[in-house]
Write a protein that holds these residues in place. Structure first.
Motif: not given
Length: 250
Positions: A155-167
């Motif tokens: 969890q401390d890794d820098v996450p990749d930028p992502t789009r918002k996934t559908a619920t």
């Protein structure tokens, strides 16, 4: 990470309390319980939760898995065996990038005796299996601890930028719409519908649609329905005068 742990129809208060403790160990704090078959706040549950008693008391209760997953954008089921028509379970570490990229992931565990049934796993985009020895049956709390560890250790890794996934609620509504359209155009029938929809679910869930893409797909389904109904209307208007009356009299 905003990880929700969902327990489907748990039977034993002590297992629920132990699962809450395992969650706290891994810093997961959103506990959701679907149709519990026991008092989840029983004294044995609180005793097994130890320092996670507050987490246990804050658990949210839902009548169905669909409602528990409605606000999640990724749902990960757990299973120790292969299922017909469903993708094979994967190692939790393989799924970790998907979980880290999600804004609101959920981890779903089934009843102690049976695990998740197929209709539950259908609502999950991906399934994981904890590698074990020949004896593959894990206690509920053990499974929660191990899979949460796999998902939260990075969890401390820098996450990749992502789009918002559908619920999941958006996806389930889309699948209901797809099911109706399949029947409308004769793509499937009542006997084959469930199997066919499972194949479509597996393909579309892999795409991790955004909310906008799910709306785009439903717009296409609405156009299909309009075209079918418009064709039927035009066909009725093209009938020779008196055809409908003669048919009715026959």
């Amino acid at each position: 990470m905003n990880l929700a742990v969902v327990l489907v129809s748990p039977k034993t208060p002590g297992n629920i309390g132990s699962a809450a403790r395992a969650m706290l160990n891994m810093d997961a704090r959103d506990l959701r319980i679907v149709a519990p078959r026991c008092d989840y706040l029983d004294s044995s549950a609180v005793a097994m939760a130890v320092h996670a008693a507050d987490l246990l008391r804050g658990a949210r209760i839902y009548p169905t898995l669909r409602e528990a997953l409605a606000d999640r954008d990724l749902s990960v089921g757990t299973s120790a065996r292969l299922r017909a028509d469903l993708p094979a379970p994967r190692h939790p570490a393989q799924v970790r990038p998907l979980v880290r990229a999600a804004a609101a992931p959920a981890l779903v565990f089934g009843p102690e005796e049976t695990g998740l049934v197929n209709s539950d796993l259908e609502q999950c985009q991906v399934t994981v299996r904890v590698p074990t020895g020949d004896y593959a049956s894990l206690n509920l709390a053990q499974a929660v601890l191990l899979v949460c560890y796999e998902f939260l250790q990075a969890q401390d890794d820098v996450p990749d930028p992502t789009r918002k996934t559908a619920t999941r609620e958006e996806m389930e509504a889309m699948y209901g719409h797809l099911h109706d359209t399949m029947h409308l155009i004769g793509y499937t029938d009542a006997v084959r519908a469930r199997h066919t929809l499972r194949l479509w679910r597996a393909m579309l869930d892999r795409s991790l649609m955004s909310s906008a893409e799910s709306r785009l797909f439903r717009g296409f389904l609405r156009q299909v329905k309009w075209k079918v109904e418009d064709g039927a209307r035009r066909g009725a208007e093209a009938l020779p005068v008196g055809t409908e009356r003669e048919t009715a009299e026959d």
